[in-house]
Motif scaffolding. Structure first.
Motif, short mmCIF file in Angstrom:
data_model
loop_
_atom_site.label_atom_id
_atom_site.label_comp_id
_atom_site.label_asym_id
_atom_site.label_seq_id
_atom_site.Cartn_x
_atom_site.Cartn_y
_atom_site.Cartn_z
N PRO A 268 11.07 -21.23 4.61
CA PRO A 268 11.09 -20.78 6.00
C PRO A 268 11.22 -21.92 7.02
N GLY A 269 10.99 -23.16 6.58
CA GLY A 269 11.12 -24.28 7.51
C GLY A 269 12.54 -24.77 7.68
N LEU A 270 13.47 -24.31 6.86
CA LEU A 270 14.86 -24.76 6.99
C LEU A 270 15.50 -24.16 8.24
N ALA A 271 16.26 -24.96 8.95
CA ALA A 271 17.03 -24.46 10.08
C ALA A 271 18.12 -23.51 9.58
N TRP A 272 18.55 -22.61 10.44
CA TRP A 272 19.51 -21.58 10.04
C TRP A 272 20.78 -22.16 9.44
N TYR A 273 21.28 -23.28 9.99
CA TYR A 273 22.54 -23.83 9.52
C TYR A 273 22.38 -24.58 8.19
N GLN A 274 21.15 -24.77 7.72
CA GLN A 274 20.92 -25.37 6.41
C GLN A 274 20.85 -24.33 5.30
N LEU A 275 20.62 -23.08 5.67
CA LEU A 275 20.41 -22.04 4.66
C LEU A 275 21.64 -21.80 3.76
N PRO A 276 22.88 -21.77 4.28
CA PRO A 276 24.01 -21.51 3.37
C PRO A 276 24.14 -22.55 2.27
N ASP A 277 23.97 -23.83 2.61
CA ASP A 277 24.09 -24.87 1.60
C ASP A 277 22.96 -24.75 0.57
N TYR A 278 21.76 -24.48 1.07
CA TYR A 278 20.62 -24.29 0.17
C TYR A 278 20.88 -23.11 -0.77
N TYR A 279 21.40 -22.02 -0.21
CA TYR A 279 21.65 -20.84 -1.04
C TYR A 279 22.71 -21.12 -2.08
N ARG A 280 23.79 -21.81 -1.70
CA ARG A 280 24.84 -22.12 -2.67
C ARG A 280 24.30 -22.96 -3.83
N GLN A 281 23.44 -23.91 -3.52
CA GLN A 281 22.93 -24.79 -4.56
C GLN A 281 21.96 -24.08 -5.51
N HIS A 282 21.29 -23.03 -5.02
CA HIS A 282 20.24 -22.39 -5.81
C HIS A 282 20.51 -20.90 -6.03
N ARG A 283 21.77 -20.49 -5.92
CA ARG A 283 22.10 -19.07 -5.93
C ARG A 283 21.61 -18.37 -7.18
N GLU A 284 21.86 -18.96 -8.36
CA GLU A 284 21.49 -18.30 -9.60
C GLU A 284 19.97 -18.11 -9.69
N ARG A 285 19.23 -19.15 -9.36
CA ARG A 285 17.77 -19.04 -9.42
C ARG A 285 17.24 -18.05 -8.41
N LEU A 286 17.77 -18.06 -7.19
CA LEU A 286 17.30 -17.15 -6.16
C LEU A 286 17.55 -15.69 -6.55
N ALA A 287 18.71 -15.44 -7.16
CA ALA A 287 19.00 -14.08 -7.62
C ALA A 287 18.05 -13.67 -8.75
N TYR A 288 17.71 -14.62 -9.61
CA TYR A 288 16.74 -14.32 -10.67
C TYR A 288 15.37 -14.06 -10.07
N ASP A 289 14.98 -14.92 -9.13
CA ASP A 289 13.64 -14.79 -8.54
C ASP A 289 13.45 -13.47 -7.81
N ASN A 290 14.52 -12.95 -7.19
CA ASN A 290 14.33 -11.69 -6.46
C ASN A 290 14.78 -10.47 -7.26
N GLY A 291 14.89 -10.66 -8.58
CA GLY A 291 15.19 -9.53 -9.46
C GLY A 291 16.58 -8.97 -9.30
N GLY A 292 17.51 -9.78 -8.80
CA GLY A 292 18.88 -9.30 -8.61
C GLY A 292 19.06 -8.38 -7.43
N LEU A 293 18.15 -8.44 -6.47
CA LEU A 293 18.26 -7.60 -5.27
C LEU A 293 19.24 -8.26 -4.31
N VAL A 294 20.52 -8.16 -4.64
CA VAL A 294 21.59 -8.85 -3.92
C VAL A 294 22.65 -7.83 -3.53
#
Length: 324
Positions: A268-294
């Protein structure tokens, strides 16, 4: 949708130190210029649109006015999370301008930080931003159930959700005024002073209160409710309660990438314009962590839920008996 696994490494196990350093640099930075550019675009755009509204086609005013109100709500969300400067007073001045009129910024901040603080996201007793109901046989409970049923589908949420949300909020604040008049006065008096200045400006521009509510505030809240409609879902695994909408198109800028909601909740501390890069780098893990709610995009959300409810109205943990 995949299932959780307690042996799966957590977010902190996978995050490179660079992301934590990035957040530290943000805390130390004097200003975040992309957010200040958005701030300028919103406030200058609002002043120009209200000043020239009488010269423009009403449909254009509704589209631009709704966009600016929703965009301003996204900016307020950024401010709540400590952006765009390291000085809270400056940030509050940026975010507290009451363009939507109905919601004091300090109330929004308190509610949203409570939403992030609770480990029981979506629980109607613990999450101040939960849309779910609890089992309730009372007349008030039946009225709440009826109001939620009206806006259970996406179409109902967009058409009737703003009126129901504002009405319910103001009724709650009025009840709170009776219980805690000093606290409510502390929340509302600065807000009402700001509203008075906005109404004075609107009057100078020839825009009545009702016209502003219908052409700016209502469509703006509808756009905001499009974003929030499917971003949380009750689930036994806490991480599975936060969704992601991947390809948001122009809505990505409108919502300041809050469509990447699971990334925002994890960082939650990341600025909005940092979120896309963060998401691209961790997309697979984030999808796993949220149970595929994509969801692939907001078109996907519309196709699934325009005429169908996103989930049950009553929270599964409170579906059969009143909470002790």
């Amino acid at each position: 949708m995949t299932s959780g696994n307690s042996e799966r490494p957590t977010a902190s196990d996978h995050e490179p130190a660079g992301w934590h350093a990035s957040e530290k640099r943000r805390d130390e930075a004097r200003v975040e210029w992309p957010t200040l550019l958005v701030t300028a675009a919103i406030y200058v755009g609002w002043l120009l649109l209200t000043a020239e509204a009488h010269r423009l086609p009403p449909a254009l005013v509704v589209l631009a006015g709704g966009w600016l109100i929703a965009w301003h709500g996204s900016l307020q969300h950024e401010v709540i999370h400590g952006h765009p400067t390291r000085w809270q007073g400056v940030n509050t001045l940026i975010g507290a301008v009451p363009l939507s009129l109905w919601l004091p910024f300090v109330v929004y901040r308190r509610s949203h930080l409570g939403h992030h603080a609770t480990p029981a996201i979506t629980d109607p007793f613990d999450d101040p931003e939960s849309r779910y109901l609890a089992f309730d046989r009372s007349q008030l409970g039946r009225m709440r159930h009826m109001a939620e049923r009206v806006q259970a589908t996406l179409l109902g949420r967009l058409l009737f959700g703003p009126a129901i949300m504002v009405g319910r909020f103001l009724a709650g604040e009025l009840a709170g005024l009776i219980r805690d008049p000093i606290g409510r006065a502390r929340d509302w008096l600065p807000h009402l002073a700001g509203c008075a200045m906005l109404v004075w400006w609107l009057d100078r521009c020839g825009i009545g209160f009702a016209s502003y509510a219908l052409m700016f505030v209502y469509p703006g809240l509808s756009l905001t409710l499009l974003r929030s409609f499917a971003e949380h879902r009750a689930a036994p695994v806490p991480g599975h309660r936060v969704a992601t909408v991947e390809r948001a198109g122009p809505f990505a800028l409108l919502f300041l990438y809050n469509n990447l909601h699971v990334a925002h909740h994890q960082r939650p501390g990341l600025a909005w314009y940092q979120l896309p890069d963060y998401y691209r780098q961790h997309r697979e893990r984030l999808a796993y962590d949220n149970g595929g709610l994509v969801y692939s995009g907001y078109g996907d959300v519309v196709r699934r839920y325009l005429l169908r409810g996103h989930d049950r109205l009553v929270h599964p943990d409170h579906a059969h008996s009143d909470r002790p």
